[in-house]
Write a protein that holds these residues in place. Structure first.
Motif, short mmCIF file in Angstrom:
data_model
loop_
_atom_site.label_atom_id
_atom_site.label_comp_id
_atom_site.label_asym_id
_atom_site.label_seq_id
_atom_site.Cartn_x
_atom_site.Cartn_y
_atom_site.Cartn_z
N MET A 165 0.85 -1.21 0.00
CA MET A 165 0.00 0.00 0.00
C MET A 165 0.87 1.24 0.00
SD MET A 165 -2.57 1.51 2.92
CE MET A 165 -1.19 2.42 3.63
N PHE A 166 0.45 2.27 -0.72
CA PHE A 166 1.13 3.56 -0.65
C PHE A 166 0.07 4.64 -0.58
CE2 PHE A 166 0.45 2.75 -5.11
CZ PHE A 166 0.03 3.97 -5.60
N THR A 167 0.49 5.85 -0.21
CA THR A 167 -0.45 6.93 0.00
C THR A 167 -0.13 8.11 -0.87
OG1 THR A 167 -0.75 6.23 2.28
CG2 THR A 167 -1.43 8.47 1.74
N ILE A 168 -1.14 8.58 -1.67
CA ILE A 168 -0.96 9.78 -2.47
C ILE A 168 -1.01 11.00 -1.56
CG2 ILE A 168 -1.96 11.17 -4.33
CD1 ILE A 168 -3.05 8.63 -5.55
N LYS A 169 -1.99 11.00 -0.69
CA LYS A 169 -2.16 12.10 0.25
C LYS A 169 -2.81 11.52 1.48
CE LYS A 169 -3.43 16.96 0.24
NZ LYS A 169 -4.13 18.03 -0.46
N LYS A 170 -2.89 12.27 2.50
CA LYS A 170 -3.38 11.76 3.78
C LYS A 170 -4.73 11.08 3.66
CE LYS A 170 -4.28 13.10 8.52
NZ LYS A 170 -4.40 14.19 9.49
N MET A 171 -5.66 11.66 2.88
CA MET A 171 -7.02 11.14 2.80
C MET A 171 -7.23 10.23 1.58
SD MET A 171 -8.51 11.95 5.47
CE MET A 171 -8.43 13.13 6.83
N ILE A 172 -6.22 9.95 0.80
CA ILE A 172 -6.34 9.03 -0.33
C ILE A 172 -5.39 7.86 -0.10
CG2 ILE A 172 -6.07 8.72 -2.82
CD1 ILE A 172 -6.70 11.57 -3.27
N SER A 173 -5.96 6.68 0.07
CA SER A 173 -5.16 5.47 0.28
C SER A 173 -5.33 4.57 -0.93
CB SER A 173 -5.61 4.74 1.55
OG SER A 173 -5.47 5.57 2.68
N VAL A 174 -4.23 4.06 -1.45
CA VAL A 174 -4.25 3.21 -2.63
C VAL A 174 -3.74 1.82 -2.25
CG1 VAL A 174 -3.40 2.87 -4.98
CG2 VAL A 174 -3.87 5.19 -4.13
N TYR A 175 -4.55 0.81 -2.56
CA TYR A 175 -4.20 -0.58 -2.29
C TYR A 175 -4.09 -1.31 -3.62
CZ TYR A 175 -6.07 0.77 2.29
OH TYR A 175 -6.34 1.41 3.46
N LYS A 176 -3.04 -2.12 -3.78
CA LYS A 176 -2.85 -2.86 -5.02
C LYS A 176 -2.75 -4.35 -4.72
CE LYS A 176 -0.72 0.61 -8.01
NZ LYS A 176 -1.74 0.49 -9.06
N HIS A 177 -3.41 -5.13 -5.56
CA HIS A 177 -3.31 -6.58 -5.47
C HIS A 177 -3.25 -7.13 -6.89
CE1 HIS A 177 -3.73 -10.55 -3.73
NE2 HIS A 177 -4.67 -10.82 -4.63
N LYS A 178 -2.05 -7.62 -7.25
CA LYS A 178 -1.82 -8.08 -8.61
C LYS A 178 -2.15 -6.95 -9.60
CE LYS A 178 -2.35 -12.92 -7.37
NZ LYS A 178 -3.06 -14.20 -7.57
N TRP A 236 -7.33 -0.53 -5.70
CA TRP A 236 -8.44 0.05 -4.94
C TRP A 236 -7.98 1.38 -4.35
CZ3 TRP A 236 -9.71 -1.47 0.75
CH2 TRP A 236 -10.73 -0.62 1.24
N VAL A 237 -8.70 2.45 -4.67
CA VAL A 237 -8.40 3.79 -4.16
C VAL A 237 -9.52 4.17 -3.19
CG1 VAL A 237 -7.93 6.18 -4.73
CG2 VAL A 237 -7.29 4.38 -6.34
N ASP A 238 -9.15 4.39 -1.95
CA ASP A 238 -10.13 4.76 -0.92
C ASP A 238 -9.90 6.22 -0.53
OD1 ASP A 238 -12.20 4.35 1.00
OD2 ASP A 238 -10.68 4.18 2.56
N VAL A 239 -10.97 7.04 -0.64
CA VAL A 239 -10.85 8.48 -0.43
C VAL A 239 -11.84 8.90 0.66
CG1 VAL A 239 -10.79 10.74 -1.53
CG2 VAL A 239 -10.43 8.67 -2.91
#
Length: 310
Positions: free
Chosen positions: A1-14, A18-21
């Motif tokens: 997982m990495f973070t673009i900004k505090k309130m945007i979390s990006v999860y990758k699987h293969k 998934w981008v959670d805002v």
């Protein structure tokens, strides 16, 4: 997982993302719009909560809005929590305006699976949406189990003579069920629309997963109906017991009033300031008056007994 900004979390699987805002700003929405080719009309809707759920189909994604009831873990006092889903072929964007506990738990599971590279979610982001929504409905099942436990406790307390206290408890359960009902009623229409859109966008192979989501919804809906019926019966029982108790109290007070009325009348008569009163001034006059009052009370008692009022 990495973070673009505090309130945007990006999860990758293969190959899936998934981008959670949470409560996105215009700048954050602009980043998402450029990165995932989001239509400007949809991007504009992400900035503020929407009162009505909806499903819109675009060439490269499906835009879906659902509201879920919030009982705990909510920080803004709302009874409903909105989640916007943008479902593409290989990406899923979720936008929310509060902490949604089931999504937070889902992110932990998703992150662990990503790190360990275990589990095959599916070939497109529709499967990711499927698992996510199923998790959200599962959390509602836990809330319904809590309500069921509350109803069982209320039932026990009702028959232990705590009818007055249970009026408030029944009202609290009723409010929670009402919140559930109001939030979930639109889901049927939205999921039906998504069923058609999902088949066209992801193919007929995704139909079983869409039907599974519908099944989760109907299971929740039926549980709410069952709990509503139980609540209604308990409320009727509680009201009946309360009415019975109140009627008993009123009966006792009425009997006491009828018994004491002739006694008060006799006492008033013998307390009159007249030149002549029978028995008054003679020997044992006090006890004679008391005996008359006692005899009158006995007559009233026998009268009530014969009328089966006692």
């Amino acid at each position: 997982m990495f973070t673009i900004k505090k309130m945007i979390s990006v999860y990758k699987h293969k190959h899936l993302t998934w981008v959670d805002v949470e409560s996105p700003t215009p700048d954050e929405v602009r980043v998402l719009m450029n990165e995932y080719s989001i239509d400007p009309l949809v991007a504009d809707e992400l900035l503020l909560p929407t009162l009505k759920p909806k499903v819109d189909t675009y060439p490269n994604f499906i835009y879906l809005i659902l509201h879920f009831p919030a009982f705990k873990h909510t920080h803004n006092g709302d009874t409903n929590q909105e989640i916007d889903f943008i479902i593409g072929k290989d990406f899923l964007i979720t936008t929310r305006y509060d902490i949604v506990d089931p999504l937070h738990k889902f992110s932990k599971v998703f992150e662990v699976n990503s790190v360990l590279d275990k589990g095959d979610i599916g070939e497109h982001a529709g499967f990711l949406f499927f698992y996510m929504v199923r998790k959200l409905y599962k959390s509602l099942e836990h809330e319904l189990e809590y309500i069921e436990d509350s109803l069982e406790i209320i039932e026990e307390d009702i028959f232990e003579g705590k009818e007055r206290e249970m009026v408030t408890a029944l009202s609290n359960v009723s409010r929670n069920l009402l919140n559930l009902k109001q939030a979930l009623n639109p889901h049927q229409e939205i999921l039906t629309s998504f069923s058609d859109a999902g088949r066209k966008f992801f193919g007929n192979s995704f139909a079983n997963h869409i039907n599974s989501i519908m099944g989760e919804y109907y299971r929740i809906k039926n549980s709410i109906l069952v709990h509503n019926d139980t609540l209604y019966e308990l409320r009727e029982t509680n009201n009946s017991l309360l009415s019975t108790k109140q009627n008993e109290v009123m009966k006792v007070l009425t009997i006491m009033a009828f018994v004491t009325f002739p006694l008060s009348l006799i006492a008033s008569i013998f307390g009159m300031n007249t030149s002549y009163l029978p028995f008054i001034g003679g020997p044992n006059d006090f006890w004679l008056v008391i005996s008359i009052m006692g005899f009158a009370a006995l007559l009233m008692f026998i009268f009530f007994k014969r009328k089966h009022w006692m």
